[in-house]
Design an enzyme around this catalytic site. Structure first.
Site, PDB file in Angstrom:
ATOM      1  N   LYS A  49      12.670   1.538  -1.650  1.00 46.53           N
ATOM      2  CA  LYS A  49      11.212   1.639  -1.619  1.00 46.53           C
ATOM      3  C   LYS A  49      10.828   3.016  -2.140  1.00 46.53           C
ATOM      4  CE  LYS A  49       8.276  -0.367   0.995  1.00 46.53           C
ATOM      5  NZ  LYS A  49       7.423  -0.917   2.065  1.00 46.53           N
ATOM      6  N   GLY A  74       0.795  -1.213   0.000  1.00 43.07           N
ATOM      7  CA  GLY A  74       0.000   0.000   0.000  1.00 43.07           C
ATOM      8  C   GLY A  74       0.832   1.270   0.000  1.00 43.07           C
ATOM      9  N   VAL A 108       8.972  -1.843  -3.893  1.00 42.90           N
ATOM     10  CA  VAL A 108      10.357  -2.088  -3.485  1.00 42.90           C
ATOM     11  C   VAL A 108      11.125  -2.656  -4.674  1.00 42.90           C
ATOM     12  CG1 VAL A 108      11.897  -3.248  -1.862  1.00 42.90           C
ATOM     13  CG2 VAL A 108       9.609  -2.541  -1.126  1.00 42.90           C
ATOM     14  N   ASP A 111       2.853  -1.982  11.579  1.00 39.07           N
ATOM     15  CA  ASP A 111       2.441  -2.883  10.501  1.00 39.07           C
ATOM     16  C   ASP A 111       3.260  -4.165  10.544  1.00 39.07           C
ATOM     17  OD1 ASP A 111       0.963  -3.718   8.315  1.00 39.07           O
ATOM     18  OD2 ASP A 111       2.272  -2.758   6.839  1.00 39.07           O
TER      19      ASP A 111
END
Length: 572
Positions: free
Chosen positions: A41, A22, A26, A136
């Site tokens: 990224k 989201g 990468v 996360d």
């Protein structure tokens, strides 16, 4: 964003896409001059164009770049690129935890799981202590690669720290079906949009632990609505319902971590790491340590890596005073050091000033790097030294050195070493690592520390002496070197490089305590350390000699120091 392939960011050419989510995509990128890879990224343009995003990106990127820990991927650069922003990190060779779970549909071996998660907990503890949450945590963000510690079969590394926070107050919160975080691993309070703390990461850790052990997620979650309902229910099926042989302590820990009420979860990641260590200790007490199946998967993944990312035996130019040699083969017998033969140590200089003289231990790899986890820690503000820069190995009467893929290189007599190739390091020659110079020395006796008096002369033949003691050495598994002979010369323990036994722990003072033999007695002196020196649980008074009885336990910070006979082996 495939159009980025072939473009160059900060001298790294983008080669291929290795993952996406989201936040962004990468890429694997390669620096031709440094002959190394990096993971880049690149944030999605629709996210990067939101008002205030750059300020949040800068804040989170700076925070992530300061997380200098072996269990956290190293952020090496960040900045603007075209209409977006990028974060450049070390490229870690090896699978992620998601791949391991997918290869073990009935659950991974308990021993491997606990070895992985104790390292994740330690990384979380380090970040939480510095006020940084992950937000996360999921198997995709846990990378597995080769170990840097002999006591651990492999190394677990956490990536993407704090990046999900960048999505707060952005368009991602308002788009249907998209949430901040990954629903299957989000804590109940995170699902409800409430303020979060470190216990949110611990909840996700519990979900990952459950999935790794059983091969199944605890709840059938497809979206944020499912997540809010199931994570708040508390209707968790025990991991022992899947396998009754699983340790009860592990089952209890999973239940605690996944408690809907954050007050009932462990108070910190430090506590989780301690509980997992108890599980490891209990497993080791009742069964032999099994061969790691995870290590097999990691080795298979690394064996497929070719090219400059993982070079094999590279040829390198030989300069005066520098001889190339073959590294010891895996599992081969290394020549044993001859007792009483010449000793080796390394003089460490920083900008020409002597900082310490750590000793080399026969047949024990010594890792040199900038983190406190290194055997020789070169911790200075300059970032020219990599976390794992080079390795030294004393093999019989030879000293070998190799570069471990450092960013700025290892130089022997000003000649660069090729990565992963051992070279013979001759006494009196220098190794350069950024602002540091290492000089190999060979002596017939222990070198005198700059802070300590020279050793007392040995008694002449026939002289009567009462210096004989049944204990000839002190040993500490966490120290470098791990053992030293007891003589009339003081042995200094601490965190500084100029002590005799270096203990790289934050709880230990630079010059922590001194141990010395006086006749048949062994004396300990605490050097006014911050956290104290303890004998049988009693804190010793500062600067006051205390007799060390043979059956007493000496503790220096988290390390235990033992009295041993000269012929004892590690672990006895």
């Amino acid at each position: 964003m495939k159009e980025l392939i072939g473009q160059v960011i900060n001298n790294f050419q983008i080669k291929e896409i290795v993952g996406q989510g989201g936040m962004g995509i990468v890429y694997r990128a390669y620096h031709f001059d440094l002959q190394r890879y990096a993971a880049i990224k690149v944030m999605r343009p629709e996210l990067a164009n939101q008002p205030g995003f750059f300020e949040r990106f800068l804040q989170e990127a700076r925070a992530a770049a300061h997380l200098d820990h072996p269990g956290i991927v190293d952020v090496i650069n960040f900045g603007r690129f075209e209409n977006s922003f990028y974060l450049m990190m070390d490229f870690i060779e090896g699978p992620n935890l998601r791949e391991l779970i997918n290869k073990n549909r009935e659950g991974m071996p308990v021993w491997d799981v606990v070895q992985i998660f104790i390292q994740i907990a330690e990384a979380l503890a380090f970040a939480h202590d510095r006020g940084i949450l992950h937000r996360d945590m999921k198997p995709d963000n846990i990378l597995l690669t080769e170990s840097i510690k002999p006591s651990r079969p492999f190394r677990a590394i956490v990536t993407d720290f704090g990046l999900v926070k960048l999505a707060e107050n952005s368009i991602m919160e308002t788009q249907a079906g998209i949430s901040v975080g990954t629903p299957a691993y989000m804590s109940p309070e995170q699902c409800r949009g409430e303020p979060v703390d470190g216990r949110t990461d611990l909840y996700a850790l519990g979900v990952m632990l459950y999935e790794s052990i059983t091969g199944k997620r605890p709840y059938p979650i497809r979206n944020l609505f499912d997540a809010a309902r199931f994570h708040s229910s508390g209707q968790l099926i025990s991991i022992r319902a899947h396998d009754q042989s699983l340790p009860l302590a592990l089952d209890q820990l999973v239940r605690q971590l996944m408690s809907p009420a954050k007050e009932q979860r462990p108070a910190s990641a430090h506590e989780v790491a301690q509980l997992l260590q108890k599980v490891i200790d209990s497993l080791a007490a009742v069964e032999d340590i099994p061969q790691s199946s995870v290590q097999v998967i990691i080795d298979e993944a690394l064996s497929k890596v070719t090219g400059p990312l993982r070079p094999t035996k590279l040829e390198a130019p030989v300069s005066p005073g520098m001889a190339r040699t073959t590294p010891p083969a895996a599992g081969s017998q290394v020549p044993a050091a001859v007792p009483g033969k010449a000793d080796y140590y390394v003089e460490v200089y920083y900008h020409g000033q002597l900082e310490g003289q750590p000793h080399l231990l026969a047949n024990t790899p010594i890792v040199v790097g900038r983190t406190t986890e290194s055997d020789i820690a070169l911790t200075r503000p300059e970032r020219y030294v990599s976390k794992r820069h080079c390795e030294i190995l004393l093999q019989g009467d030879r000293t070998l050195i190799r570069d471990l893929g450092s960013t700025n290189g290892t130089f022997l007599n000003n000649a660069p070493l090729q990565r992963d190739t051992f070279y013979t390091w001759l006494p009196g020659t220098e190794v350069q690592l950024g602002p540091f110079t290492l000089m190999l020395k060979k002596v017939e006796a222990q070198p005198a520390s700059p802070l300590l008096p020279p050793p007392a002369p040995e008694p002449e033949e026939g002289m009567v002496t009462d210096r004989v003691t049944p204990f000839e050495m002190i040993m500490c598994a966490e120290a470098t070197p791990s053992r030293m002979p007891l003589t009339d010369r003081p042995i200094l323990l601490g965190r500084a490089l100029d002590v005799d036994m270096v203990l790289n722990f934050a709880q230990i003072s630079k010059h922590h305590c001194r141990i010395q033999r006086h006749g048949r007695q062994i004396e300990i002196v605490d050097l006014n350390s911050t956290n104290g020196t303890f004998l049988d649980g009693q804190r010793l008074p500062a600067n006051t000699p205390t007799i060390w009885q043979p059956d007493s336990v000496l503790r220096v910070g988290p390390a235990i120091v033992l009295l041993v006979h000269g012929g004892a082996k590690d672990g006895e």
